[in-house]
Design an enzyme around this catalytic site. Sequence first.
Site, PDB file in Angstrom:
ATOM      1  N   LYS A 102     126.763 -71.156 -42.937  1.00 55.52           N
ATOM      2  CA  LYS A 102     125.407 -71.689 -42.746  1.00 55.52           C
ATOM      3  C   LYS A 102     125.028 -71.713 -41.265  1.00 55.52           C
ATOM      4  O   LYS A 102     123.951 -71.287 -40.892  1.00 55.52           O
ATOM      5  CB  LYS A 102     125.292 -73.106 -43.336  1.00 55.52           C
ATOM      6  CG  LYS A 102     125.486 -73.164 -44.845  1.00 55.52           C
ATOM      7  CD  LYS A 102     125.163 -74.551 -45.411  1.00 55.52           C
ATOM      8  CE  LYS A 102     126.119 -75.644 -44.936  1.00 55.52           C
ATOM      9  NZ  LYS A 102     127.503 -75.486 -45.423  1.00 55.52           N
ATOM     10  N   ARG A 113     121.611 -82.697 -49.144  1.00 57.44           N
ATOM     11  CA  ARG A 113     122.875 -82.488 -49.867  1.00 57.44           C
ATOM     12  C   ARG A 113     123.009 -83.382 -51.079  1.00 57.44           C
ATOM     13  O   ARG A 113     124.026 -83.335 -51.770  1.00 57.44           O
ATOM     14  CB  ARG A 113     124.057 -82.771 -48.956  1.00 57.44           C
ATOM     15  CG  ARG A 113     124.180 -81.766 -47.848  1.00 57.44           C
ATOM     16  CD  ARG A 113     125.569 -81.771 -47.287  1.00 57.44           C
ATOM     17  NE  ARG A 113     125.529 -81.200 -45.976  1.00 57.44           N
ATOM     18  CZ  ARG A 113     126.534 -80.529 -45.417  1.00 57.44           C
ATOM     19  NH1 ARG A 113     127.663 -80.387 -46.053  1.00 57.44           N
ATOM     20  NH2 ARG A 113     126.400 -80.048 -44.226  1.00 57.44           N
ATOM     21  N   ARG A 133     139.033 -71.334 -38.719  1.00 52.19           N
ATOM     22  CA  ARG A 133     138.108 -71.960 -37.771  1.00 52.19           C
ATOM     23  C   ARG A 133     138.759 -73.185 -37.129  1.00 52.19           C
ATOM     24  O   ARG A 133     138.551 -73.461 -35.952  1.00 52.19           O
ATOM     25  CB  ARG A 133     136.822 -72.373 -38.498  1.00 52.19           C
ATOM     26  CG  ARG A 133     135.829 -73.058 -37.596  1.00 52.19           C
ATOM     27  CD  ARG A 133     134.507 -73.289 -38.271  1.00 52.19           C
ATOM     28  NE  ARG A 133     134.503 -74.514 -39.051  1.00 52.19           N
ATOM     29  CZ  ARG A 133     133.508 -74.892 -39.850  1.00 52.19           C
ATOM     30  NH1 ARG A 133     132.449 -74.115 -39.992  1.00 52.19           N
ATOM     31  NH2 ARG A 133     133.558 -76.015 -40.509  1.00 52.19           N
ATOM     32  N   ARG A 183     137.841 -78.878 -35.171  1.00 49.06           N
ATOM     33  CA  ARG A 183     137.003 -79.911 -35.787  1.00 49.06           C
ATOM     34  C   ARG A 183     137.891 -80.876 -36.545  1.00 49.06           C
ATOM     35  O   ARG A 183     138.797 -80.467 -37.256  1.00 49.06           O
ATOM     36  CB  ARG A 183     135.992 -79.264 -36.740  1.00 49.06           C
ATOM     37  CG  ARG A 183     134.629 -79.116 -36.106  1.00 49.06           C
ATOM     38  CD  ARG A 183     133.698 -78.363 -36.981  1.00 49.06           C
ATOM     39  NE  ARG A 183     133.493 -78.985 -38.295  1.00 49.06           N
ATOM     40  CZ  ARG A 183     132.494 -78.655 -39.100  1.00 49.06           C
ATOM     41  NH1 ARG A 183     131.627 -77.735 -38.722  1.00 49.06           N
ATOM     42  NH2 ARG A 183     132.365 -79.235 -40.274  1.00 49.06           N
ATOM     43  N   ARG A 185     135.901 -81.943 -49.049  1.00 47.65           N
ATOM     44  CA  ARG A 185     134.522 -81.508 -48.776  1.00 47.65           C
ATOM     45  C   ARG A 185     134.008 -80.591 -49.895  1.00 47.65           C
ATOM     46  O   ARG A 185     132.841 -80.661 -50.255  1.00 47.65           O
ATOM     47  CB  ARG A 185     134.438 -80.814 -47.417  1.00 47.65           C
ATOM     48  CG  ARG A 185     134.409 -81.846 -46.279  1.00 47.65           C
ATOM     49  CD  ARG A 185     134.866 -81.287 -44.950  1.00 47.65           C
ATOM     50  NE  ARG A 185     134.059 -80.217 -44.459  1.00 47.65           N
ATOM     51  CZ  ARG A 185     134.504 -79.254 -43.636  1.00 47.65           C
ATOM     52  NH1 ARG A 185     135.773 -79.274 -43.238  1.00 47.65           N
ATOM     53  NH2 ARG A 185     133.711 -78.318 -43.214  1.00 47.65           N
TER      54      ARG A 185
HETATM   55  P1  ADP Z   1     130.228 -78.092 -43.588  1.00 47.45           P
HETATM   56  O1  ADP Z   1     129.056 -77.500 -44.296  1.00 47.45           O
HETATM   57  O2  ADP Z   1     131.194 -77.034 -43.146  1.00 47.45           O
HETATM   58  O3  ADP Z   1     130.881 -79.206 -44.330  1.00 47.45           O
HETATM   59  P2  ADP Z   1     128.546 -79.525 -41.615  1.00 47.45           P
HETATM   60  O4  ADP Z   1     128.675 -79.367 -40.154  1.00 47.45           O
HETATM   61  O5  ADP Z   1     127.277 -79.067 -42.228  1.00 47.45           O
HETATM   62  O6  ADP Z   1     129.790 -78.714 -42.204  1.00 47.45           O
HETATM   63  O7  ADP Z   1     128.796 -81.054 -42.048  1.00 47.45           O
HETATM   64  C1  ADP Z   1     129.900 -81.775 -41.573  1.00 47.45           C
HETATM   65  C2  ADP Z   1     129.879 -83.208 -42.100  1.00 47.45           C
HETATM   66  O8  ADP Z   1     128.690 -83.878 -41.651  1.00 47.45           O
HETATM   67  C3  ADP Z   1     129.861 -83.384 -43.620  1.00 47.45           C
HETATM   68  O9  ADP Z   1     131.140 -83.293 -44.194  1.00 47.45           O
HETATM   69  C4  ADP Z   1     129.268 -84.806 -43.728  1.00 47.45           C
HETATM   70  O10 ADP Z   1     130.219 -85.796 -43.416  1.00 47.45           O
HETATM   71  C5  ADP Z   1     128.222 -84.817 -42.629  1.00 47.45           C
HETATM   72  N1  ADP Z   1     126.918 -84.365 -43.122  1.00 47.45           N
HETATM   73  C6  ADP Z   1     126.253 -83.231 -42.758  1.00 47.45           C
HETATM   74  N2  ADP Z   1     125.082 -83.127 -43.409  1.00 47.45           N
HETATM   75  C7  ADP Z   1     124.992 -84.209 -44.227  1.00 47.45           C
HETATM   76  C8  ADP Z   1     124.043 -84.673 -45.179  1.00 47.45           C
HETATM   77  N3  ADP Z   1     122.911 -83.991 -45.428  1.00 47.45           N
HETATM   78  N4  ADP Z   1     124.291 -85.834 -45.816  1.00 47.45           N
HETATM   79  C9  ADP Z   1     125.397 -86.553 -45.572  1.00 47.45           C
HETATM   80  N5  ADP Z   1     126.363 -86.160 -44.718  1.00 47.45           N
HETATM   81  C10 ADP Z   1     126.166 -85.010 -44.044  1.00 47.45           C
END
Ligand code: ADP
Length: 193
Positions: free
Chosen positions: A14, A89, A128, A134, A145
Amino acid sequence: MTTVLLMGPPGAGKGTHAGHLAGHLGVPVISTGDLFRSNVARGTELGRTAQRYLDAGEYVPDEVTNDMVRDRLAQDDARSGWVLDGYPRTLEQAAVLDEILRGQGRALDAALVLLVDSEVLVDRLLRRAEIEHRSDDTEEVIRRRFEVYHTQTAPLLNLYAGRGIHYEVDASADIDTVRGRVWQVAVELKPAA
Ligand code: ADP
């Protein structure tokens, strides 16, 4: 003015493709993951609240996330549209986004979904992890996740499919190939003037 959601499981690409897509459309990328990580790095109150959820691979509570996104979407640069990476989400977040858009007299143009097989995803994320360090890229947290994605986020795909704004892209290929596929969707969204 174009508004696009970039959706897909963790590790689908993404972040990578959000940048290309937004560049083509001439709009900013708004990534909730990046916003949370930047708050964690700066030690803000929001960052302190978010950190334990990020580290555990759990979603930050909707109320906190929705407030952050509401503020961000009210900023000047978001007036031209945006690519949203990682939001909504949950069904509740999707409802809040609809409400924000309604308030602005806008609609959602597209939900672009990156599809990748889950074993490929785990490998990508572990690779990664070696580069980016991370805190949520350990195998256990990665598996969590995915679970959270499948139970809470996957149902949103039907919501947008039902509205006829859902575009699926096979994202298991290499970055350049996937970029070409994303580009084709972008061209559809923004016909040549
Ligand atoms: P990935 O898609 O690889 O999990 P992101 O960088 O998009 O990575 O998200 C990392 C973390 O940030 C998620 O696991 C969550 O804890 C938090 N997060 C991101 N977007 C949201 C969201 N829309 N609602 C709740 N938590 C979120």
